[in-house]
Design a protein around this motif. Structure first.
Motif, PDB file in Angstrom:
ATOM      1  N   HIS A 105       0.656  -1.679   0.470  1.00 25.07           N
ATOM      2  CA  HIS A 105       0.387  -0.297  -0.464  1.00 25.07           C
ATOM      3  C   HIS A 105       0.759   1.081   0.290  1.00 25.07           C
ATOM      4  CE1 HIS A 105      -4.177  -1.453   0.509  1.00 25.07           C
ATOM      5  NE2 HIS A 105      -3.206  -2.493   1.044  1.00 25.07           N
ATOM      6  N   TYR A 106       2.094   1.011   0.644  1.00 26.56           N
ATOM      7  CA  TYR A 106       3.106   2.278   0.859  1.00 26.56           C
ATOM      8  C   TYR A 106       3.810   2.783  -0.468  1.00 26.56           C
ATOM      9  CZ  TYR A 106       7.200   5.266   1.762  1.00 26.56           C
ATOM     10  OH  TYR A 106       8.048   5.838   1.678  1.00 26.56           O
ATOM     11  N   TYR A 107       3.711   1.141  -1.083  1.00 26.73           N
ATOM     12  CA  TYR A 107       4.913   1.777  -2.316  1.00 26.73           C
ATOM     13  C   TYR A 107       3.656   2.076  -4.014  1.00 26.73           C
ATOM     14  CZ  TYR A 107       9.161   0.337  -0.079  1.00 26.73           C
ATOM     15  OH  TYR A 107       9.530  -0.006   0.814  1.00 26.73           O
ATOM     16  N   ALA A 108       2.651   1.634  -3.586  1.00 26.24           N
ATOM     17  CA  ALA A 108       1.890   2.211  -4.979  1.00 26.24           C
ATOM     18  C   ALA A 108       1.453   3.614  -4.457  1.00 26.24           C
ATOM     19  CB  ALA A 108      -0.036   1.466  -4.356  1.00 26.24           C
ATOM     20  N   ALA A 109       1.697   4.017  -2.926  1.00 19.35           N
ATOM     21  CA  ALA A 109       0.522   5.447  -2.670  1.00 19.35           C
ATOM     22  C   ALA A 109       2.186   6.251  -3.336  1.00 19.35           C
ATOM     23  CB  ALA A 109       0.227   5.701  -1.535  1.00 19.35           C
ATOM     24  N   ARG A 110       3.060   5.810  -2.895  1.00 17.92           N
ATOM     25  CA  ARG A 110       4.244   6.984  -3.027  1.00 17.92           C
ATOM     26  C   ARG A 110       4.790   6.728  -4.962  1.00 17.92           C
ATOM     27  NH1 ARG A 110       9.371   4.217  -2.686  1.00 17.92           N
ATOM     28  NH2 ARG A 110       9.328   2.811  -3.972  1.00 17.92           N
ATOM     29  N   ASP A 111       4.445   5.374  -5.064  1.00 22.97           N
ATOM     30  CA  ASP A 111       4.496   5.710  -7.118  1.00 22.97           C
ATOM     31  C   ASP A 111       3.722   6.133  -7.072  1.00 22.97           C
ATOM     32  OD1 ASP A 111       7.030   4.152  -6.017  1.00 22.97           O
ATOM     33  OD2 ASP A 111       6.366   2.871  -7.003  1.00 22.97           O
ATOM     34  N   ALA A 112       2.589   6.527  -7.536  1.00 20.00           N
ATOM     35  CA  ALA A 112       1.076   7.132  -7.714  1.00 20.00           C
ATOM     36  C   ALA A 112       0.963   6.701  -9.577  1.00 20.00           C
ATOM     37  CB  ALA A 112       1.589   8.708  -7.575  1.00 20.00           C
ATOM     38  N   ARG A 113       0.415   5.487  -9.636  1.00 21.74           N
ATOM     39  CA  ARG A 113       1.137   5.006 -10.980  1.00 21.74           C
ATOM     40  C   ARG A 113      -0.821   4.799 -11.421  1.00 21.74           C
ATOM     41  NH1 ARG A 113       5.984   5.295 -13.152  1.00 21.74           N
ATOM     42  NH2 ARG A 113       6.838   7.388 -11.529  1.00 21.74           N
ATOM     43  N   VAL A 114      -1.022   5.451 -12.265  1.00 22.23           N
ATOM     44  CA  VAL A 114      -3.064   5.402 -12.294  1.00 22.23           C
ATOM     45  C   VAL A 114      -3.068   4.239 -13.719  1.00 22.23           C
ATOM     46  CG1 VAL A 114      -4.810   5.624 -11.742  1.00 22.23           C
ATOM     47  CG2 VAL A 114      -3.497   7.133 -10.707  1.00 22.23           C
ATOM     48  N   LEU A 115      -3.204   3.587 -14.108  1.00 24.79           N
ATOM     49  CA  LEU A 115      -4.126   2.457 -15.494  1.00 24.79           C
ATOM     50  C   LEU A 115      -4.550   3.238 -15.840  1.00 24.79           C
ATOM     51  CD1 LEU A 115      -4.013  -0.468 -14.382  1.00 24.79           C
ATOM     52  CD2 LEU A 115      -2.338  -0.036 -15.874  1.00 24.79           C
ATOM     53  N   ALA A 116      -4.520   3.702 -17.305  1.00 23.41           N
ATOM     54  CA  ALA A 116      -6.028   5.057 -17.871  1.00 23.41           C
ATOM     55  C   ALA A 116      -5.490   4.864 -18.769  1.00 23.41           C
ATOM     56  CB  ALA A 116      -5.202   6.321 -17.662  1.00 23.41           C
ATOM     57  N   ALA A 117      -6.710   5.152 -19.852  1.00 20.38           N
ATOM     58  CA  ALA A 117      -6.917   4.803 -21.497  1.00 20.38           C
ATOM     59  C   ALA A 117      -5.913   5.670 -21.904  1.00 20.38           C
ATOM     60  CB  ALA A 117      -8.221   5.439 -22.154  1.00 20.38           C
ATOM     61  N   PRO A 118      -5.051   5.145 -23.730  1.00 17.25           N
ATOM     62  CA  PRO A 118      -4.116   6.167 -23.907  1.00 17.25           C
ATOM     63  C   PRO A 118      -4.534   7.484 -24.672  1.00 17.25           C
ATOM     64  CG  PRO A 118      -3.780   3.863 -25.168  1.00 17.25           C
ATOM     65  CD  PRO A 118      -5.447   3.846 -23.255  1.00 17.25           C
ATOM     66  N   THR A 119      -3.825   8.254 -25.223  1.00 10.28           N
ATOM     67  CA  THR A 119      -4.538   8.498 -25.914  1.00 10.28           C
ATOM     68  C   THR A 119      -3.778   8.110 -27.256  1.00 10.28           C
ATOM     69  OG1 THR A 119      -3.292  10.525 -24.209  1.00 10.28           O
ATOM     70  CG2 THR A 119      -3.418  11.725 -26.694  1.00 10.28           C
ATOM     71  N   HIS A 120      -2.998   7.922 -27.900  1.00  7.24           N
ATOM     72  CA  HIS A 120      -2.278   6.983 -28.798  1.00  7.24           C
ATOM     73  C   HIS A 120      -2.532   6.259 -28.865  1.00  7.24           C
ATOM     74  CE1 HIS A 120      -1.512  11.285 -30.274  1.00  7.24           C
ATOM     75  NE2 HIS A 120      -1.042  11.412 -29.027  1.00  7.24           N
ATOM     76  N   PRO A 121      -3.317   5.265 -29.099  1.00  7.37           N
ATOM     77  CA  PRO A 121      -3.252   3.465 -28.794  1.00  7.37           C
ATOM     78  C   PRO A 121      -2.293   2.733 -29.864  1.00  7.37           C
ATOM     79  CG  PRO A 121      -5.925   3.927 -29.626  1.00  7.37           C
ATOM     80  CD  PRO A 121      -4.847   5.827 -29.800  1.00  7.37           C
ATOM     81  N   LEU A 122      -1.275   2.059 -28.901  1.00  2.00           N
ATOM     82  CA  LEU A 122      -1.258   1.273 -29.107  1.00  2.00           C
ATOM     83  C   LEU A 122      -1.746  -0.106 -29.750  1.00  2.00           C
ATOM     84  CD1 LEU A 122       2.364   0.318 -29.555  1.00  2.00           C
ATOM     85  CD2 LEU A 122       1.859  -1.034 -28.037  1.00  2.00           C
ATOM     86  N   PRO A 123      -1.205  -0.330 -31.651  1.00  2.00           N
ATOM     87  CA  PRO A 123      -1.308  -1.712 -32.243  1.00  2.00           C
ATOM     88  C   PRO A 123      -2.208  -3.098 -31.417  1.00  2.00           C
ATOM     89  CG  PRO A 123      -0.291  -1.033 -33.979  1.00  2.00           C
ATOM     90  CD  PRO A 123      -0.017   0.383 -32.306  1.00  2.00           C
ATOM     91  N   PRO A 124      -3.438  -3.302 -31.252  1.00  2.00           N
ATOM     92  CA  PRO A 124      -3.778  -4.492 -30.309  1.00  2.00           C
ATOM     93  C   PRO A 124      -2.863  -5.577 -30.766  1.00  2.00           C
ATOM     94  CG  PRO A 124      -5.255  -4.678 -32.698  1.00  2.00           C
ATOM     95  CD  PRO A 124      -4.082  -2.743 -32.361  1.00  2.00           C
TER      96      PRO A 124
END
Length: 304
Positions: A105-124
């Motif tokens: 929990h501590y490291y996840a809060a420290r790194d603060a990385r959130v999965l989000a939809a990309p602006t420029h999609p990569l080919p599947p």
């Protein structure tokens, strides 16, 4: 209960300048930037199609895909290693899985990385697509089922270790004493007859031994004899350089300002030192002695 993903990214040759930026994590079309090293982030529970890729400076995409089974309340560690040469096979493997704890929990809060939809999609990415079309090579379509989570392990909150902790020799050699003063037996000092003797370190030197009463008396006699020789040499030099006739009372001076008790002789007592080398000097009734007083302490000083 959330699940966690700890992604460790490393370059085999350490050439960070060969890539445009650190790797990118893709889970089911949602992305988050990574760093070279460890990044911890919250992920949904279940079977996760995980892709990690990096872009070289020439635009070449190198990466790999793996399916991770992440039950709720667990933390899974992955390692990503891009190939040394462009077009090689990237490595993406599962290093372990543990029950989630406060450190995740501590490291996840420290790194603060959130999965989000990309602006420029990569080919599947799929098994039926080639690397040239997708830009990402598949390592394994699905990981083998993992054993149930073991007891929680990993760093305590606030530390900077990895999860799980990597073995280290730090602290194993603590407490070893290094004495820079002691010579090494393998390299004796030049001209030494035998092995170099260890010398005491700073702050460990022994004080000089206290002399015995006999030795102290001997040292006192030697000092008195040296003082007498020095005085005799000085007196001889004075006689050799003096051209005046000796005065009537030269030699053993008489007490200053004393009244003769009988036959013009002073009584034995302490009188002001006529030689001006002490405060008082003892007169024994016949002559001046070597006993003097300086600052209330008795001392030894030859007359003359």
């Amino acid at each position: 209960m959330p699940s966690f993903l700890i992604v460790h990214s490393v370059i085999q040759d350490g050439r960070f300048d060969a890539y445009r930026q650190p790797p990118t994590l893709d889970i089911g079309g949602l992305r988050a930037p990574l760093d070279w090293g460890d990044i911890t982030l919250h992920v949904p529970a279940g079977d996760l199609p995980v892709t990690v890729y990096v872009v070289r400076t020439d635009g070449q995409i190198e990466g790999a895909k793996i399916t991770v089974r992440a039950p709720a309340g667990t933390g899974t560690r992955l390692t990503f290693i891009p190939p040394l040469q462009p077009g090689g096979t990237s490595q993406l493997r599962i290093d372990g899985q543990w029950a989630a704890d406060s450190s995740m929990h501590y490291y996840a809060a420290r790194d603060a990385r959130v999965l989000a939809a990309p602006t420029h999609p990569l080919p599947p990415v799929g098994e039926g697509r080639s690397r040239a079309a997708s830009g990402v090579r598949i390592v394994a379509p699905a990981a083998a089922p993992l054993a149930p989570p073991a007891q929680a392990v990993g760093p305590t909150p606030g530390s900077t270790a990895s999860v799980p902790p990597s073995p280290s020799s730090f602290g194993h050699e603590q407490g070893a004493r290094v004495d820079p003063v002691q010579a090494s037996p393998a390299h004796p000092a030049p001209g030494a007859a035998g092995p170099a003797q260890p010398q005491p370190s700073f702050g460990q030197r022994q004080p000089p031994a206290i002399p015995t009463p006999e030795e102290f008396d001997r040292l006192e006699r030697e000092a008195g004899a040296a003082q007498a020789r020095a005085y005799e040499a000085w007196a001889a030099q004075q006689r050799a350089t003096s051209h005046e006739q000796p005065a009537q009372h030269d030699g053993a001076p008489r007490p200053i300002g004393l009244v003769a008790a009988n036959a013009g002789q002073a009584q034995p007592a302490w009188y002001p030192d006529p030689f001006r080398r002490a405060e008082l000097r003892w007169f024994d009734g016949q002559q001046w002695t070597s006993s003097v007083m300086r600052g209330g302490a008795r001392a030894h000083d030859l007359p003359g």
